[in-house]
Structures are given as C-alpha cells and as structure tokens.
Design a protein around this motif. Structure first.
Motif, PDB file in Angstrom:
ATOM      1  N   GLN A  90       1.148  -1.118   0.040  1.00 56.73           N
ATOM      2  CA  GLN A  90      -0.007  -0.725   0.341  1.00 56.73           C
ATOM      3  C   GLN A  90       1.042   1.355   0.015  1.00 56.73           C
ATOM      4  N   ILE A  91       0.802   2.306  -1.087  1.00 51.59           N
ATOM      5  CA  ILE A  91       1.604   3.398  -1.356  1.00 51.59           C
ATOM      6  C   ILE A  91       0.963   4.089  -1.612  1.00 51.59           C
ATOM      7  N   CYS A  92       1.534   5.438  -0.636  1.00 46.28           N
ATOM      8  CA  CYS A  92       1.328   7.062  -0.598  1.00 46.28           C
ATOM      9  C   CYS A  92       1.828   7.284  -2.385  1.00 46.28           C
ATOM     10  N   ASN A  93       0.904   8.154  -3.391  1.00 46.43           N
ATOM     11  CA  ASN A  93       0.814   8.410  -4.330  1.00 46.43           C
ATOM     12  C   ASN A  93       1.792   9.148  -4.406  1.00 46.43           C
ATOM     13  N   LEU A  94       3.217  10.389  -3.312  1.00 49.14           N
ATOM     14  CA  LEU A  94       4.588  10.698  -4.098  1.00 49.14           C
ATOM     15  C   LEU A  94       5.490  10.326  -4.013  1.00 49.14           C
ATOM     16  N   PRO A  95       5.841   9.109  -3.237  1.00 49.63           N
ATOM     17  CA  PRO A  95       6.367   8.025  -2.673  1.00 49.63           C
ATOM     18  C   PRO A  95       6.624   6.994  -4.464  1.00 49.63           C
ATOM     19  N   TYR A  96       5.513   6.821  -4.478  1.00 49.26           N
ATOM     20  CA  TYR A  96       5.453   5.570  -6.323  1.00 49.26           C
ATOM     21  C   TYR A  96       5.736   6.670  -7.578  1.00 49.26           C
ATOM     22  N   ALA A 134     -13.515  12.158  -5.808  1.00 50.80           N
ATOM     23  CA  ALA A 134     -14.058  11.906  -6.784  1.00 50.80           C
ATOM     24  C   ALA A 134     -13.539  10.453  -6.396  1.00 50.80           C
ATOM     25  N   ALA A 135     -14.363   9.093  -6.830  1.00 53.06           N
ATOM     26  CA  ALA A 135     -13.506   7.567  -5.718  1.00 53.06           C
ATOM     27  C   ALA A 135     -12.405   7.630  -6.253  1.00 53.06           C
ATOM     28  N   GLY A 136     -11.659   6.909  -5.434  1.00 56.53           N
ATOM     29  CA  GLY A 136     -10.168   6.246  -5.531  1.00 56.53           C
ATOM     30  C   GLY A 136      -9.456   7.803  -5.179  1.00 56.53           C
ATOM     31  N   TYR A 137     -10.167   8.322  -4.683  1.00 57.42           N
ATOM     32  CA  TYR A 137      -9.314   9.900  -4.533  1.00 57.42           C
ATOM     33  C   TYR A 137      -8.841  10.412  -3.192  1.00 57.42           C
ATOM     34  N   TYR A 138      -7.964  11.478  -2.728  1.00 55.75           N
ATOM     35  CA  TYR A 138      -8.096  11.614  -0.731  1.00 55.75           C
ATOM     36  C   TYR A 138      -8.041  12.631  -1.762  1.00 55.75           C
ATOM     37  N   ASN A 139      -7.676  13.733  -0.232  1.00 52.98           N
ATOM     38  CA  ASN A 139      -6.952  14.986  -0.135  1.00 52.98           C
ATOM     39  C   ASN A 139      -6.891  15.140   1.663  1.00 52.98           C
ATOM     40  N   ALA A 161      -7.798  17.338  -4.429  1.00 50.38           N
ATOM     41  CA  ALA A 161      -6.806  15.422  -4.193  1.00 50.38           C
ATOM     42  C   ALA A 161      -6.499  15.335  -5.437  1.00 50.38           C
ATOM     43  N   SER A 162      -5.928  14.300  -5.075  1.00 52.76           N
ATOM     44  CA  SER A 162      -5.176  12.866  -5.456  1.00 52.76           C
ATOM     45  C   SER A 162      -5.425  11.545  -5.469  1.00 52.76           C
ATOM     46  N   PRO A 163      -4.834  10.603  -6.504  1.00 53.05           N
ATOM     47  CA  PRO A 163      -4.373   9.182  -6.305  1.00 53.05           C
ATOM     48  C   PRO A 163      -4.929   8.660  -4.819  1.00 53.05           C
ATOM     49  N   CYS A 164      -5.700   7.833  -4.178  1.00 50.44           N
ATOM     50  CA  CYS A 164      -5.607   7.869  -2.710  1.00 50.44           C
ATOM     51  C   CYS A 164      -4.804   6.666  -2.828  1.00 50.44           C
ATOM     52  N   MET A 165      -4.306   5.785  -1.121  1.00 48.74           N
ATOM     53  CA  MET A 165      -3.552   4.943  -1.082  1.00 48.74           C
ATOM     54  C   MET A 165      -3.532   3.335  -2.359  1.00 48.74           C
ATOM     55  N   THR A 166      -2.405   3.759  -2.928  1.00 49.29           N
ATOM     56  CA  THR A 166      -2.348   2.974  -3.932  1.00 49.29           C
ATOM     57  C   THR A 166      -2.076   1.129  -3.848  1.00 49.29           C
ATOM     58  N   ILE A 192     -10.635   1.571  -6.919  1.00 46.30           N
ATOM     59  CA  ILE A 192     -10.597   1.544  -8.026  1.00 46.30           C
ATOM     60  C   ILE A 192      -9.249   2.154  -8.579  1.00 46.30           C
ATOM     61  N   PRO A 193      -9.813   1.126 -10.276  1.00 45.60           N
ATOM     62  CA  PRO A 193      -8.585   1.022 -10.787  1.00 45.60           C
ATOM     63  C   PRO A 193      -8.680   2.588 -11.583  1.00 45.60           C
ATOM     64  N   LEU A 194      -6.967   3.411 -11.347  1.00 44.40           N
ATOM     65  CA  LEU A 194      -7.363   4.477 -12.238  1.00 44.40           C
ATOM     66  C   LEU A 194      -6.046   4.429 -13.347  1.00 44.40           C
ATOM     67  N   SER A 195      -6.511   4.881 -14.073  1.00 47.24           N
ATOM     68  CA  SER A 195      -5.848   5.023 -15.124  1.00 47.24           C
ATOM     69  C   SER A 195      -3.937   5.716 -14.983  1.00 47.24           C
ATOM     70  N   PRO A 196      -3.216   5.740 -15.854  1.00 51.14           N
ATOM     71  CA  PRO A 196      -1.668   6.039 -15.723  1.00 51.14           C
ATOM     72  C   PRO A 196      -1.398   7.616 -15.114  1.00 51.14           C
ATOM     73  N   ALA A 197      -2.246   8.042 -16.738  1.00 48.62           N
ATOM     74  CA  ALA A 197      -2.103   9.587 -16.301  1.00 48.62           C
ATOM     75  C   ALA A 197      -2.984  10.323 -15.391  1.00 48.62           C
ATOM     76  N   ALA A 198      -3.471   9.655 -14.178  1.00 45.85           N
ATOM     77  CA  ALA A 198      -3.801   9.797 -13.324  1.00 45.85           C
ATOM     78  C   ALA A 198      -2.739  10.496 -11.981  1.00 45.85           C
ATOM     79  N   TYR A 199      -2.107   9.993 -12.058  1.00 52.89           N
ATOM     80  CA  TYR A 199      -0.040   9.796 -11.460  1.00 52.89           C
ATOM     81  C   TYR A 199       0.293  10.590 -12.018  1.00 52.89           C
ATOM     82  N   ASP A 200       0.327  11.626 -12.990  1.00 56.26           N
ATOM     83  CA  ASP A 200       0.897  12.496 -13.677  1.00 56.26           C
ATOM     84  C   ASP A 200       0.751  14.083 -12.759  1.00 56.26           C
TER      85      ASP A 200
END
Length: 252
Positions: free
Chosen positions: A58-64, A86-91, A190-195, A232-240
């Motif tokens: 389980q990883i935070c989107n910043l170190p990912y 949105a679904a799959g996101y957090y703040n 908001a940004s992608p939640c724990m992945t 929620i699967p997110l697109s790779p672009a969500a992490y850009d």
C-alpha cells in the motif's frame, strides 16, 4: 514473500485489517497466486515497497510517482468515499490551533508547517501543490514522522499548521484527544488515494479480482471500522502530478 497494509493500521482496526487480508489471501490462492498467511506489521513501509517478493503493498502516490513508478505494479487505488473527492481519490485537511486567528488557507503564507514526511502526499506534497497554485510559499517544514505527531505539533504550538490525510483525520477524531485542540480551515487538492501494489512484472487483473471480492465480503462491522468502500483502478495519467519542491526551495 510479504504483504503489508500499514498506512491506516491502528490498534482499534487491527482485527478488521487482518480480516481484509485473510479474504485477499484466500482469493489470491484460489487464483494460484502465492500469498503469506498474515500481514507483516514490522517491515518498514518503504522497504516493503522495494521487496522483491512483495505480494501486496500500500503506497502513497508521492513516493510512488517519485521513486517507485517503474519498480512495482499498481493494482488500484483505495476508495473511502471522502467528501469532495472522486472515487479512488483523497485529500488532506489543513489544521491550525483552535485558538489561532488564522481562518483561511491564504493566511498561511510564511507559516511553519508540520509535515509527517517529505515523501508524503497528504502531509507535504498536496499542501505544496496548493501553495504553488496560489503563488505562495510556506516556511521550512518541521518534519514530525507521523500524522499523529503533526497533530500534536500544531496542538502544542510547535508548528503553525499541518495537512492531515482526510482518512487519517477521520480515524484520529475518534481516539486522539489532541484533535480537539485544533480546527480545520480547508482542504488540499485531491489526488490518487493509497494505491495497492505488487511486485514488478505481475498481471494486476487477478489481484484486482481477489481484492475486490475480499472487500465486498467483509462483515459490515469491519467495513465500518475501516471506512473502505472499494478499490478503483486509475489510469496511469492520474499519477502525472508535479513533484513538490525540496524544503530549501519553499522558504517564505
């Protein structure tokens, strides 16, 4: 082989975490994927992400996006149905001392932030993103090591403000009396939640299926304890997303 879900693990929800893992474990094994009997609660989270035999992490989107994007296989983002996300996101929530005259994020210019870690999206990166969008800067951060320690730093006056992962804030309000010493004045973007991730080179599809089934079969008491609504699967672009500046670059 290891599995680790450390980000929201607390004594109060340990049983629910392990029930979730046992469901995932059985689902993986039913799909001919190896899985350890239990979660590893001792391994350092960054070491778990880099482990060559990682089954589930389980990883935070910043170190990912900063360090691990090409070193692991993403499966899906966790969804906690957080307000404004949105679904799959957090703040994260901006907090200041309850007696502070600060009532708006705009007033944080030049103030000292308590950050749980400089590789934390909720505790550092998201606030820096907001500041950059506003053309503002904060003072050099006080690195505390945990969200709980950041709450304490603001409650005791060691720092002017902090940003706390909204899911962590929801949990802390249930059992941390120091949350009564602070107030919320806004939220970060908001940004992608724990992945959820596994080791590099794996097909994410059977992992997604096993985890989805396990979340869906959790007893309601465990589901309420975790606050988890699904994955929620997110697109790779969500992490850009842009990386935050180094601390020496954010001096007011």
């Amino acid at each position: 082989m290891i599995a680790s879900l450390p980000m929201y693990l607390r004594p109060a929800n340990r049983a629910a975490h392990h029930a979730l893992w046992h469901g995932i474990r059985d689902g993986l094994r039913a799909r001919d994927l190896p899985a350890p009997d239990d979660l590893d609660e001792d391994i350092d989270h960054e070491a778990s992400w880099a482990h060559p035999d990682l089954v589930l992490g389980q990883i935070c989107n910043l170190p990912y996006r900063a360090l691990f994007r090409d070193r692991v296989t993403p499966i899906a983002a966790m969804d906690y149905a957080l307000p404004g996300c949105a679904a799959g996101y957090y703040n994260a929530v901006f907090i200041v001392h309850r007696d502070s005259a600060i009532s708006d994020r705009i007033q944080l210019r030049g103030r000292r932030m308590a950050a749980n870690a400089l590789l934390s999206q909720s505790g550092y990166g998201a606030a820096q993103q907001w500041a950059a969008d506003q053309g503002r800067r904060f003072a050099a951060p006080l690195v505390t090591g945990s969200h709980a320690a950041s709450i304490k730093a603001v409650a005791t006056g060691a720092a002017d403000f902090a940003t706390i992962d909204a899911q962590t804030w929801w949990m802390a309000r249930q059992d941390d009396p120091l949350t009564g010493q602070v107030k919320v004045i806004g939220t970060t973007p908001a940004s992608p939640c724990m992945t959820l991730i596994t080791r590099k080179g794996q097909d994410p599809a059977p992992y997604l299926a096993a985890i989805t089934a396990a979340v869906g079969s959790l007893p309601e008491t465990h589901r309420q304890m975790l606050g988890l609504r699904g994955i929620i699967p997110l697109s790779p672009a969500a992490y850009d997303l842009p990386l935050p500046p180094e601390p020496e670059a954010v001096l007011a």
